[in-house]
Scaffold this motif. Structure first.
Motif, PDB file in Angstrom:
ATOM      1  N   LYS A 241       1.144  11.992   4.617  1.00 14.82           N
ATOM      2  CA  LYS A 241       0.814  12.519   3.295  1.00 14.82           C
ATOM      3  C   LYS A 241      -0.666  12.929   3.242  1.00 14.82           C
ATOM      4  O   LYS A 241      -1.024  13.979   2.704  1.00 14.82           O
ATOM      5  CB  LYS A 241       1.115  11.446   2.238  1.00 14.82           C
ATOM      6  N   GLU A 242      -1.515  12.089   3.827  1.00 12.76           N
ATOM      7  CA  GLU A 242      -2.958  12.355   3.835  1.00 12.76           C
ATOM      8  C   GLU A 242      -3.265  13.642   4.613  1.00 12.76           C
ATOM      9  O   GLU A 242      -4.052  14.476   4.163  1.00 12.76           O
ATOM     10  CB  GLU A 242      -3.671  11.156   4.492  1.00 12.76           C
ATOM     11  N   LEU A 243      -2.623  13.798   5.765  1.00 16.03           N
ATOM     12  CA  LEU A 243      -2.850  14.997   6.588  1.00 16.03           C
ATOM     13  C   LEU A 243      -2.350  16.255   5.884  1.00 16.03           C
ATOM     14  O   LEU A 243      -2.992  17.304   5.936  1.00 16.03           O
ATOM     15  CB  LEU A 243      -2.162  14.846   7.947  1.00 16.03           C
ATOM     16  N   ASN A 244      -1.199  16.143   5.216  1.00 12.73           N
ATOM     17  CA  ASN A 244      -0.671  17.284   4.461  1.00 12.73           C
ATOM     18  C   ASN A 244      -1.620  17.699   3.345  1.00 12.73           C
ATOM     19  O   ASN A 244      -1.820  18.884   3.083  1.00 12.73           O
ATOM     20  CB  ASN A 244       0.706  16.944   3.879  1.00 12.73           C
ATOM     21  N   ASN A 245      -2.210  16.680   2.695  1.00 12.89           N
ATOM     22  CA  ASN A 245      -3.180  16.956   1.620  1.00 12.89           C
ATOM     23  C   ASN A 245      -4.439  17.632   2.152  1.00 12.89           C
ATOM     24  O   ASN A 245      -5.150  18.318   1.421  1.00 12.89           O
ATOM     25  CB  ASN A 245      -3.560  15.649   0.902  1.00 12.89           C
ATOM     26  N   GLN A 246      -4.718  17.435   3.451  1.00 17.65           N
ATOM     27  CA  GLN A 246      -5.895  18.064   4.075  1.00 17.65           C
ATOM     28  C   GLN A 246      -5.596  19.475   4.579  1.00 17.65           C
ATOM     29  O   GLN A 246      -6.447  20.120   5.186  1.00 17.65           O
ATOM     30  CB  GLN A 246      -6.377  17.189   5.245  1.00 17.65           C
ATOM     31  N   GLY A 247      -4.351  19.922   4.343  1.00 19.45           N
ATOM     32  CA  GLY A 247      -4.004  21.288   4.728  1.00 19.45           C
ATOM     33  C   GLY A 247      -3.154  21.409   5.970  1.00 19.45           C
ATOM     34  O   GLY A 247      -2.759  22.514   6.363  1.00 19.45           O
ATOM     35  N   ARG A 248      -2.880  20.254   6.641  1.00 20.84           N
ATOM     36  CA  ARG A 248      -1.999  20.307   7.805  1.00 20.84           C
ATOM     37  C   ARG A 248      -0.569  20.577   7.349  1.00 20.84           C
ATOM     38  O   ARG A 248      -0.132  20.090   6.318  1.00 20.84           O
ATOM     39  CB  ARG A 248      -2.025  18.958   8.546  1.00 20.84           C
ATOM     40  N   ASN A 249       0.161  21.353   8.124  1.00 23.76           N
ATOM     41  CA  ASN A 249       1.556  21.646   7.787  1.00 23.76           C
ATOM     42  C   ASN A 249       2.447  20.925   8.796  1.00 23.76           C
ATOM     43  O   ASN A 249       2.887  21.498   9.784  1.00 23.76           O
ATOM     44  CB  ASN A 249       1.789  23.160   7.817  1.00 23.76           C
ATOM     45  N   LEU A 250       2.686  19.622   8.540  1.00 25.04           N
ATOM     46  CA  LEU A 250       3.409  18.795   9.499  1.00 25.04           C
ATOM     47  C   LEU A 250       4.896  19.157   9.549  1.00 25.04           C
ATOM     48  O   LEU A 250       5.483  19.541   8.533  1.00 25.04           O
ATOM     49  CB  LEU A 250       3.279  17.314   9.122  1.00 25.04           C
ATOM     50  N   TYR A 251       5.476  18.966  10.728  1.00 28.63           N
ATOM     51  CA  TYR A 251       6.920  19.157  10.869  1.00 28.63           C
ATOM     52  C   TYR A 251       7.646  18.085  10.061  1.00 28.63           C
ATOM     53  O   TYR A 251       7.362  16.891  10.179  1.00 28.63           O
ATOM     54  CB  TYR A 251       7.326  19.063  12.340  1.00 28.63           C
ATOM     55  N   ALA A 252       8.581  18.500   9.220  1.00 27.41           N
ATOM     56  CA  ALA A 252       9.419  17.565   8.469  1.00 27.41           C
ATOM     57  C   ALA A 252      10.561  18.351   7.842  1.00 27.41           C
ATOM     58  O   ALA A 252      10.480  19.583   7.695  1.00 27.41           O
ATOM     59  CB  ALA A 252       8.612  16.849   7.385  1.00 27.41           C
ATOM     60  N   SER A 253      11.622  17.640   7.463  1.00 33.66           N
ATOM     61  CA  SER A 253      12.730  18.300   6.765  1.00 33.66           C
ATOM     62  C   SER A 253      12.239  18.817   5.417  1.00 33.66           C
ATOM     63  O   SER A 253      11.185  18.395   4.920  1.00 33.66           O
ATOM     64  CB  SER A 253      13.874  17.308   6.553  1.00 33.66           C
ATOM     65  N   THR A 254      13.014  19.679   4.799  1.00 31.48           N
ATOM     66  CA  THR A 254      12.633  20.250   3.496  1.00 31.48           C
ATOM     67  C   THR A 254      12.439  19.147   2.462  1.00 31.48           C
ATOM     68  O   THR A 254      11.465  19.161   1.695  1.00 31.48           O
ATOM     69  CB  THR A 254      13.721  21.232   3.008  1.00 31.48           C
ATOM     70  N   ALA A 255      13.344  18.174   2.462  1.00 33.69           N
ATOM     71  CA  ALA A 255      13.270  17.079   1.478  1.00 33.69           C
ATOM     72  C   ALA A 255      12.024  16.234   1.698  1.00 33.69           C
ATOM     73  O   ALA A 255      11.291  15.914   0.748  1.00 33.69           O
ATOM     74  CB  ALA A 255      14.525  16.218   1.554  1.00 33.69           C
ATOM     75  N   LEU A 256      11.758  15.865   2.950  1.00 35.67           N
ATOM     76  CA  LEU A 256      10.582  15.037   3.239  1.00 35.67           C
ATOM     77  C   LEU A 256       9.291  15.804   2.956  1.00 35.67           C
ATOM     78  O   LEU A 256       8.333  15.239   2.399  1.00 35.67           O
ATOM     79  CB  LEU A 256      10.623  14.559   4.691  1.00 35.67           C
ATOM     80  N   THR A 257       9.267  17.076   3.292  1.00 33.25           N
ATOM     81  CA  THR A 257       8.085  17.914   3.025  1.00 33.25           C
ATOM     82  C   THR A 257       7.743  17.915   1.538  1.00 33.25           C
ATOM     83  O   THR A 257       6.571  17.847   1.152  1.00 33.25           O
ATOM     84  CB  THR A 257       8.322  19.366   3.512  1.00 33.25           C
ATOM     85  N   TYR A 258       8.769  17.992   0.694  1.00 31.46           N
ATOM     86  CA  TYR A 258       8.568  17.978  -0.764  1.00 31.46           C
ATOM     87  C   TYR A 258       7.793  16.728  -1.192  1.00 31.46           C
ATOM     88  O   TYR A 258       6.843  16.806  -1.981  1.00 31.46           O
ATOM     89  CB  TYR A 258       9.934  18.033  -1.464  1.00 31.46           C
ATOM     90  N   PHE A 259       8.195  15.557  -0.642  1.00 31.44           N
ATOM     91  CA  PHE A 259       7.540  14.310  -1.047  1.00 31.44           C
ATOM     92  C   PHE A 259       6.176  14.117  -0.385  1.00 31.44           C
ATOM     93  O   PHE A 259       5.316  13.435  -0.927  1.00 31.44           O
ATOM     94  CB  PHE A 259       8.464  13.116  -0.777  1.00 31.44           C
ATOM     95  N   LEU A 260       5.975  14.745   0.773  1.00 33.29           N
ATOM     96  CA  LEU A 260       4.652  14.692   1.409  1.00 33.29           C
ATOM     97  C   LEU A 260       3.653  15.573   0.659  1.00 33.29           C
ATOM     98  O   LEU A 260       2.471  15.266   0.583  1.00 33.29           O
ATOM     99  CB  LEU A 260       4.749  15.150   2.870  1.00 33.29           C
ATOM    100  N   ASN A 261       4.149  16.666   0.079  1.00 36.94           N
ATOM    101  CA  ASN A 261       3.272  17.626  -0.601  1.00 36.94           C
ATOM    102  C   ASN A 261       3.002  17.282  -2.069  1.00 36.94           C
ATOM    103  O   ASN A 261       2.055  17.794  -2.654  1.00 36.94           O
ATOM    104  CB  ASN A 261       3.873  19.036  -0.546  1.00 36.94           C
ATOM    105  N   ASN A 262       3.852  16.449  -2.647  1.00 36.96           N
ATOM    106  CA  ASN A 262       3.720  16.170  -4.084  1.00 36.96           C
ATOM    107  C   ASN A 262       3.455  14.691  -4.350  1.00 36.96           C
ATOM    108  O   ASN A 262       4.006  13.811  -3.682  1.00 36.96           O
ATOM    109  CB  ASN A 262       5.006  16.576  -4.818  1.00 36.96           C
ATOM    110  N   LYS A 263       2.617  14.445  -5.356  1.00 38.95           N
ATOM    111  CA  LYS A 263       2.332  13.070  -5.769  1.00 38.95           C
ATOM    112  C   LYS A 263       3.354  12.707  -6.849  1.00 38.95           C
ATOM    113  O   LYS A 263       3.247  13.167  -7.989  1.00 38.95           O
ATOM    114  CB  LYS A 263       0.904  12.976  -6.309  1.00 38.95           C
ATOM    115  N   ILE A 264       4.358  11.918  -6.474  1.00 39.92           N
ATOM    116  CA  ILE A 264       5.469  11.630  -7.386  1.00 39.92           C
ATOM    117  C   ILE A 264       5.343  10.230  -7.984  1.00 39.92           C
ATOM    118  O   ILE A 264       5.227   9.233  -7.263  1.00 39.92           O
ATOM    119  CB  ILE A 264       6.824  11.754  -6.646  1.00 39.92           C
ATOM    120  N   SER A 265       5.340  10.177  -9.311  1.00 39.15           N
ATOM    121  CA  SER A 265       5.400   8.893 -10.033  1.00 39.15           C
ATOM    122  C   SER A 265       6.585   8.985 -10.992  1.00 39.15           C
ATOM    123  O   SER A 265       7.250  10.017 -11.085  1.00 39.15           O
ATOM    124  CB  SER A 265       4.096   8.658 -10.798  1.00 39.15           C
ATOM    125  N   ILE A 266       6.822   7.919 -11.727  1.00 36.28           N
ATOM    126  CA  ILE A 266       7.973   7.920 -12.649  1.00 36.28           C
ATOM    127  C   ILE A 266       7.789   8.973 -13.743  1.00 36.28           C
ATOM    128  O   ILE A 266       8.765   9.518 -14.277  1.00 36.28           O
ATOM    129  CB  ILE A 266       8.220   6.507 -13.255  1.00 36.28           C
TER     130      ILE A 266
END
Length: 409
Positions: A241-266
């Motif tokens: 998540k930290e690396l994605n926030n720094q602009g890295r585009n890590l390999y991940a499924s579409t669903a996982l990418t969504y949660f790595l790119n977004n800060k999700i709370s209730i």
């Protein structure tokens, strides 16, 4: 189409699906996802047989709930058909909100959103799809129904959830200490003044249940190696998540990418988020880590390799808090050995605490019904010397650091 199916379960034998609503919910893709969510997270790295899923557990719970309803009716407790169906729905869906590897998700993919809250969101969504047929089940699940014993069957200190998972987890891990007699306990259930009670002759089964729960927590759920693995997994996802926030585009499924790119709370867990969450399971995480172990980032690569190859951190569990000086010593050693920053080293060297309370005296007590009609809490009713002790929380402290550190000092 025949919807009254029979399933073969290794614990209870043949399980019948009680009605077409339960069948249709089981068939729903939200529920089928539970086949891809491990019941015990990373515990299979300690107990190789622990590969059973949340799907197994939920089906087992429906079976035990059928037994409980039949037994209470046999003893003269009135349970309407609508209440019966609501109990089956509530217990079937009670864990539908679990994320990949169960509890690890709550501390990494989303920000402190419990699986219970996500389960409720799923149930509310399904309620719209199923023409409000889940309304009563949701009320019972939330503990808001006026007949309290129905809520206690779903969530209490002795509920159907625990009756299944202790027995099931004991079976799949091979840890015999957790093998409780669920069927006997259910046979001893009764209702007095809208409260769930256990008849006097079931007192020893309740004692065994509480002791089994304590042993399963120390030997299985809080096993130090499983704990180290889960903490590594949490840190893998946090680093990604930290690396994605720094602009890295890590390999991940579409669903996982969504949660790595977004800060999700209730607060921002929208319908769209729920839909993406329904696509997320253990396989997304394993697939990503297999790729990440070759990443250019030292932290992400090393953490991923540790889990994939089961080369876990060294973990020591103590009765007293870990000294800050000891933590700093291990951090410094790892920084120097790999020429990395302190922030990076903290992914590999850290402390924490674990707590085990087998029985809570002031929360949904397990009450024993004596033949005289007197109702007494299990701790007072039992002549088991340890039960009062087991109602006190026991906290232990741990430190994790790479095994290579043991060769340095």
């Amino acid at each position: 189409m025949n919807k009254l199916k029979i399933l073969n379960d290794p614990i209870y034998g043949f399980i019948t699906i009680p009605n077409s609503l339960i069948f249709d919910l089981i068939q729903h893709r939200y529920f089928q996802r539970l086949r891809r969510i491990t019941q015990m997270g990373m515990s299979y790295l300690v107990y190789p047989g622990a590969h059973h899923t949340r799907f197994h557990h939920a089906i087992g719970c429906v079976h035990l709930m059928q037994q409980a309803v039949n037994m209470l009716r046999f003893k003269g407790v009135t349970i309407s058909n609508e209440e019966e169906n609501a109990l089956y729905v509530a217990i079937l869906l009670h864990d539908i909100g679990h994320g990949p590897f169960s509890h690890a998700m709550e501390h990494s993919i989303v920000n402190n959103v419990s699986h219970e809250k996500i389960s409720l969101l799923f149930m509310e969504r399904l309620n719209k799809e199923f023409n409000s047929n889940l309304t009563l089940a949701i009320k019972i699940f939330k503990g808001e129904y006026h007949r309290n014993f129905l809520c206690q069957l779903i969530s209490g200190q002795f509920d159907i959830d625990r009756a299944d998972y202790l027995k099931r987890d004991s079976f799949y891990t091979g840890v015999a200490e957790g093998n409780i007699n669920s069927e006997r306990l259910i046979t001893m259930l009764n209702v007095v003044d809208d409260e769930l009670v256990v008849e006097e002759k079931g007192i020893y089964s309740v004692e065994k249940f509480i002791v089994a729960r304590r042993l399963m927590y120390w030997q299985v759920y809080l096993h130090k190696t499983g704990l180290a693995a889960e903490q590594l997994l949490i840190r893998v996802l946090q680093r990604a998540k930290e690396l994605n926030n720094q602009g890295r585009n890590l390999y991940a499924s579409t669903a996982l990418t969504y949660f790595l790119n977004n800060k999700i709370s209730i607060d921002n867990f929208t319908n769209e988020t729920l839909e993406v969450f329904s696509e997320l399971d253990d396989y997304d995480i394993i697939s990503a880590m297999k790729h990440w172990q070759h990443d250019e980032d030292f932290v992400l690569s090393k953490l991923s390799k540790m889990i994939i190859n089961r080369n876990l951190l060294k973990i020591k569990v103590k009765k007293k808090k870990i000294k800050e000086s000891k933590l700093e010593m291990h951090i410094t050693d790892f920084m120097q050995a790999h020429n990395i920053s302190k922030e990076e080293a903290k992914y590999f060297v850290f402390t924490g605490s674990i707590s085990n309370q087998a029985y809570q005296l002031k929360h949904n007590q397990i009450n024993i019904l004596f033949k005289s009609g007197k109702i007494v809490d299990i701790v007072k009713a039992s002549d088991h010397l340890n039960l009062k002790t087991l109602s006190k929380p026991v906290t232990k402290y741990y430190i994790c650091y790479p095994k290579e550190q043991t060769h340095i000092r």
